[in-house]
Design a protein around this motif. Sequence first.
Motif, PDB file in Angstrom:
ATOM      1  N   ARG A 169       0.853  -1.194   0.000  1.00 63.81           N
ATOM      2  CA  ARG A 169       0.000   0.000   0.000  1.00 63.81           C
ATOM      3  C   ARG A 169       0.886   1.240   0.000  1.00 63.81           C
ATOM      4  O   ARG A 169       2.082   1.174   0.294  1.00 63.81           O
ATOM      5  N   VAL A 170       0.267   2.351  -0.323  1.00 59.21           N
ATOM      6  CA  VAL A 170       0.939   3.651  -0.282  1.00 59.21           C
ATOM      7  C   VAL A 170       0.729   4.264   1.092  1.00 59.21           C
ATOM      8  O   VAL A 170      -0.354   4.181   1.671  1.00 59.21           O
ATOM      9  N   ILE A 171       1.784   4.874   1.622  1.00 59.21           N
ATOM     10  CA  ILE A 171       1.700   5.567   2.905  1.00 59.21           C
ATOM     11  C   ILE A 171       1.391   7.044   2.644  1.00 59.21           C
ATOM     12  O   ILE A 171       2.022   7.679   1.798  1.00 59.21           O
ATOM     13  N   PHE A 172       0.417   7.579   3.362  1.00 58.20           N
ATOM     14  CA  PHE A 172      -0.014   8.962   3.165  1.00 58.20           C
ATOM     15  C   PHE A 172       0.137   9.783   4.437  1.00 58.20           C
ATOM     16  O   PHE A 172       0.030   9.248   5.557  1.00 58.20           O
ATOM     17  N   GLU A 173       0.383  11.053   4.233  1.00 55.99           N
ATOM     18  CA  GLU A 173       0.174  12.062   5.271  1.00 55.99           C
ATOM     19  C   GLU A 173      -0.962  12.933   4.756  1.00 55.99           C
ATOM     20  O   GLU A 173      -0.774  13.730   3.825  1.00 55.99           O
ATOM     21  N   GLY A 174      -2.131  12.752   5.296  1.00 54.16           N
ATOM     22  CA  GLY A 174      -3.319  13.343   4.698  1.00 54.16           C
ATOM     23  C   GLY A 174      -3.572  12.672   3.377  1.00 54.16           C
ATOM     24  O   GLY A 174      -3.764  11.450   3.312  1.00 54.16           O
ATOM     25  N   THR A 175      -3.559  13.450   2.293  1.00 55.13           N
ATOM     26  CA  THR A 175      -3.688  12.865   0.956  1.00 55.13           C
ATOM     27  C   THR A 175      -2.390  12.970   0.160  1.00 55.13           C
ATOM     28  O   THR A 175      -2.378  12.779  -1.046  1.00 55.13           O
ATOM     29  N   LYS A 176      -1.282  13.258   0.840  1.00 51.93           N
ATOM     30  CA  LYS A 176       0.020  13.339   0.202  1.00 51.93           C
ATOM     31  C   LYS A 176       0.749  12.009   0.347  1.00 51.93           C
ATOM     32  O   LYS A 176       0.944  11.505   1.464  1.00 51.93           O
ATOM     33  N   ALA A 177       1.162  11.425  -0.773  1.00 53.40           N
ATOM     34  CA  ALA A 177       1.907  10.165  -0.737  1.00 53.40           C
ATOM     35  C   ALA A 177       3.321  10.419  -0.241  1.00 53.40           C
ATOM     36  O   ALA A 177       4.036  11.263  -0.791  1.00 53.40           O
ATOM     37  N   VAL A 178       3.723   9.680   0.782  1.00 53.39           N
ATOM     38  CA  VAL A 178       5.047   9.889   1.376  1.00 53.39           C
ATOM     39  C   VAL A 178       5.861   8.607   1.480  1.00 53.39           C
ATOM     40  O   VAL A 178       6.975   8.622   1.980  1.00 53.39           O
ATOM     41  N   LYS A 195     -10.557   1.707   5.206  1.00 49.32           N
ATOM     42  CA  LYS A 195     -11.096   3.056   5.353  1.00 49.32           C
ATOM     43  C   LYS A 195     -10.872   3.850   4.075  1.00 49.32           C
ATOM     44  O   LYS A 195      -9.782   3.855   3.509  1.00 49.32           O
ATOM     45  N   THR A 196     -11.894   4.537   3.605  1.00 56.26           N
ATOM     46  CA  THR A 196     -11.809   5.300   2.362  1.00 56.26           C
ATOM     47  C   THR A 196     -11.042   6.599   2.575  1.00 56.26           C
ATOM     48  O   THR A 196     -11.406   7.420   3.421  1.00 56.26           O
ATOM     49  N   LEU A 197      -9.994   6.760   1.799  1.00 58.57           N
ATOM     50  CA  LEU A 197      -9.247   8.019   1.790  1.00 58.57           C
ATOM     51  C   LEU A 197      -9.735   8.907   0.649  1.00 58.57           C
ATOM     52  O   LEU A 197      -9.981  10.098   0.837  1.00 58.57           O
ATOM     53  N   VAL A 198      -9.866   8.317  -0.544  1.00 59.97           N
ATOM     54  CA  VAL A 198     -10.382   9.031  -1.712  1.00 59.97           C
ATOM     55  C   VAL A 198     -11.381   8.108  -2.403  1.00 59.97           C
ATOM     56  O   VAL A 198     -11.032   6.984  -2.786  1.00 59.97           O
ATOM     57  N   ASP A 199     -12.591   8.589  -2.588  1.00 61.65           N
ATOM     58  CA  ASP A 199     -13.628   7.799  -3.249  1.00 61.65           C
ATOM     59  C   ASP A 199     -13.459   7.932  -4.761  1.00 61.65           C
ATOM     60  O   ASP A 199     -13.820   8.938  -5.356  1.00 61.65           O
ATOM     61  N   LEU A 200     -12.881   6.897  -5.381  1.00 62.06           N
ATOM     62  CA  LEU A 200     -12.667   6.862  -6.829  1.00 62.06           C
ATOM     63  C   LEU A 200     -13.270   5.567  -7.375  1.00 62.06           C
ATOM     64  O   LEU A 200     -12.598   4.528  -7.449  1.00 62.06           O
ATOM     65  N   PRO A 201     -14.536   5.593  -7.748  1.00 65.47           N
ATOM     66  CA  PRO A 201     -15.214   4.357  -8.166  1.00 65.47           C
ATOM     67  C   PRO A 201     -14.604   3.682  -9.385  1.00 65.47           C
ATOM     68  O   PRO A 201     -14.829   2.493  -9.620  1.00 65.47           O
ATOM     69  N   GLY A 202     -13.806   4.416 -10.180  1.00 63.09           N
ATOM     70  CA  GLY A 202     -13.240   3.820 -11.382  1.00 63.09           C
ATOM     71  C   GLY A 202     -12.096   2.861 -11.143  1.00 63.09           C
ATOM     72  O   GLY A 202     -11.737   2.094 -12.039  1.00 63.09           O
ATOM     73  N   VAL A 203     -11.521   2.860  -9.945  1.00 64.49           N
ATOM     74  CA  VAL A 203     -10.383   1.977  -9.667  1.00 64.49           C
ATOM     75  C   VAL A 203     -10.805   0.512  -9.813  1.00 64.49           C
ATOM     76  O   VAL A 203     -11.780   0.073  -9.208  1.00 64.49           O
ATOM     77  N   GLY A 204     -10.071  -0.239 -10.627  1.00 62.39           N
ATOM     78  CA  GLY A 204     -10.323  -1.663 -10.809  1.00 62.39           C
ATOM     79  C   GLY A 204     -11.363  -1.994 -11.853  1.00 62.39           C
ATOM     80  O   GLY A 204     -11.559  -3.173 -12.173  1.00 62.39           O
ATOM     81  N   LYS A 205     -12.000  -0.975 -12.437  1.00 60.07           N
ATOM     82  CA  LYS A 205     -13.029  -1.230 -13.446  1.00 60.07           C
ATOM     83  C   LYS A 205     -12.425  -1.149 -14.854  1.00 60.07           C
ATOM     84  O   LYS A 205     -11.281  -0.771 -15.050  1.00 60.07           O
ATOM     85  N   GLN A 206     -13.248  -1.512 -15.838  1.00 59.30           N
ATOM     86  CA  GLN A 206     -12.885  -1.407 -17.255  1.00 59.30           C
ATOM     87  C   GLN A 206     -11.648  -2.225 -17.616  1.00 59.30           C
ATOM     88  O   GLN A 206     -10.834  -1.817 -18.445  1.00 59.30           O
ATOM     89  N   TYR A 207     -11.521  -3.400 -16.966  1.00 62.90           N
ATOM     90  CA  TYR A 207     -10.430  -4.304 -17.346  1.00 62.90           C
ATOM     91  C   TYR A 207     -10.593  -4.720 -18.806  1.00 62.90           C
ATOM     92  O   TYR A 207     -11.674  -5.114 -19.239  1.00 62.90           O
ATOM     93  N   GLN A 208      -9.493  -4.627 -19.560  1.00 60.87           N
ATOM     94  CA  GLN A 208      -9.502  -5.001 -20.974  1.00 60.87           C
ATOM     95  C   GLN A 208      -8.320  -5.913 -21.277  1.00 60.87           C
ATOM     96  O   GLN A 208      -7.320  -5.915 -20.562  1.00 60.87           O
ATOM     97  N   ASP A 209      -8.455  -6.668 -22.348  1.00 60.59           N
ATOM     98  CA  ASP A 209      -7.401  -7.578 -22.782  1.00 60.59           C
ATOM     99  C   ASP A 209      -7.523  -7.701 -24.299  1.00 60.59           C
ATOM    100  O   ASP A 209      -8.360  -7.040 -24.920  1.00 60.59           O
ATOM    101  N   HIS A 210      -6.697  -8.523 -24.897  1.00 64.83           N
ATOM    102  CA  HIS A 210      -6.890  -8.977 -26.267  1.00 64.83           C
ATOM    103  C   HIS A 210      -7.156 -10.468 -26.202  1.00 64.83           C
ATOM    104  O   HIS A 210      -6.593 -11.159 -25.346  1.00 64.83           O
ATOM    105  N   TYR A 211      -7.980 -10.964 -27.088  1.00 63.29           N
ATOM    106  CA  TYR A 211      -8.369 -12.379 -27.038  1.00 63.29           C
ATOM    107  C   TYR A 211      -7.695 -13.146 -28.170  1.00 63.29           C
ATOM    108  O   TYR A 211      -7.574 -12.649 -29.291  1.00 63.29           O
TER     109      TYR A 211
END
Length: 638
Positions: free
Chosen positions: A230-239, A295-311
Amino acid sequence: MGIPEVVDIIVAGGGPAGCALAGRLAKADPNLQVLLIEAGPNNKDDPMVFTPGVYPRNMRILDSDKARFYYDSNPSTHLRGRKSIVPCAQVLGGGSSINFQMYTRASASDWDDFKMPGWSAKDLLPIMKRIENYQKPANNDTHGFDGPIAISNGGWIAPIAQDFLRAAGAVGIPTTDDLQDLDTAHAAEIWAKWINKDTGRRSDAASGYVHPVMAAQTNLHLLCNSKASRVIFEGTKAVGVAFVNVKPGHNKDNKETVVKARKMVVLTSGTLGTPQILERSGIGGKDVLDKAGVKTLVDLPGVGKQYQDHYTTFSVFRARQSEPTIDDWLRGDPATHERLTLQYQLTKSGPLASNGIDAGFKMRPTEKELEEMGPAFRKYWDSYFKDKPDKPLMFGSIVNGHFGDHSLVPPGKYFSMFQYLEYPFSRGSIHIQSANPYEDPIFDSGFLNNAEADIPPIRWSYKKVREIARRMDAYRGELTSCHPHFHPASPAAAEDVDLETAREILGPLALTNGIHMGTWSRPAKHEPNKVREDIVYTKEDDEAIDNWVRDHVETTWHSLGTCAMKPRENEGVLDARLNVYGTTNLKVGDLSLCPDNLGTNTYSSALLCGEKCADLIVEELGLTIQNPHAPKARYTMA
């Protein structure tokens, strides 16, 4: 020397994008302390990495020590109850260390379709050229010749490649000398490879960007067998970044270790890894994080969606016994292994200095073929492909042998045809189940969940490559177990080996050898000079192809799109400068950033994403990357 507790920039993920990014940043300023974290082992001087011809081993799940395997969490109704498996490289260099080494590039319109400032094909062309040490003649100005990653025809081209090109021309696919010029979308070529013709070695990203810098400088630090948690934050700043040790033999209850970053954290853990790190860090859809107990730090519903590949699907054909194929190597013949290994060690040439994939095509359908695909597909064609003539609908390639288990097929020589759907409309997702970095995610590949858009092109491509195979001089029938199950009375039923070739393979006992002959059906007399007519398929035949596709379609290891660079209100995760919305000092620089698909084997695009991210960071830090291909600008790119 140990890893410092504090560095300037942490790059979490040592795939192609991460290697390009970390190497460029460290070289831009010898005083900039850069840490590259990779979950897999170091690839330095590993013969199972640098020897091009051994890569089929990476496809064997039980034998692979350099890949992680993601399984669909539930059986898919779109795959007739099957679960798909998506391998993900887990070794320094990522996919570039274990992939098929097929050099292709995305079309210009693919990048233009991102519709983000700084990401058009024109913007990115100097970076594309900066990457390449192009070792083939070039008749256009889209290639580079002094970059860290070599492209060549490898150390051997099998004769069957020219046979393939001639037969492709007979079915309307012309030959060109550069199919990767960003514009050509309907032609065949001698397929280039990520292989250095001078050394005979694979051109992986770590050998191009990381190992040379570490040999010359002390500011690039490498931490392998360690998984970013995971990323470590101070507030919303990645540290900083917390990581766990994943070296074989260590228990999965290892405690996290934290390393701090003074300036920035960049996630390059890939389309499947990066969204999990974000979600474990509290960045993602609140509903997903609540279920996982994060615990939610930033609500970003797009994370993990729209997975694409080639078949991909592949069909296998019998080759004449005189054809030089790599089947004896693939089936483990000791004398062949000894001979080819010695040839490679002494000369850096021969089949082990190649990938056995010497020719291929990009293809768009004719108006008649579009009509045959049906009206349901037409709307997708009209909306996405019709007005973009540089976009191929399908890729295809010939493999000089059979990559499957040779103990399950009759003896003999083979060649295979791979078909790749480059722009699927189907979408999947990947999300964590808990904050535990060792727990498997909930993965839905989404394969074929938009069947009306994705099956017709694959069906069409199967028919096309079959017609190419039937017109090749090497053709001696079809391996029926690797084709759709047509009704035996149908004219489309697979043609198996003729008795003359059976005798050639098995000797005079062929007629009485019931064990082997029982695997062959509908014998077809080979007539090399016969002008073949196209097979006419019935509705029932098309249904057989569609069911075969559902039963056999596989990943191409080309995952992208789960942290899309697009407006936040459209479920975007990143802005045009690759910043994660709602945070500071945190970027994503891998293929998960793609808001749409890219019609290419994605190694070239992953390098481009890493290089582009490096440019953005050095600009923000006031540094310089030297690039002779760059237009004059406020800062110089490399």
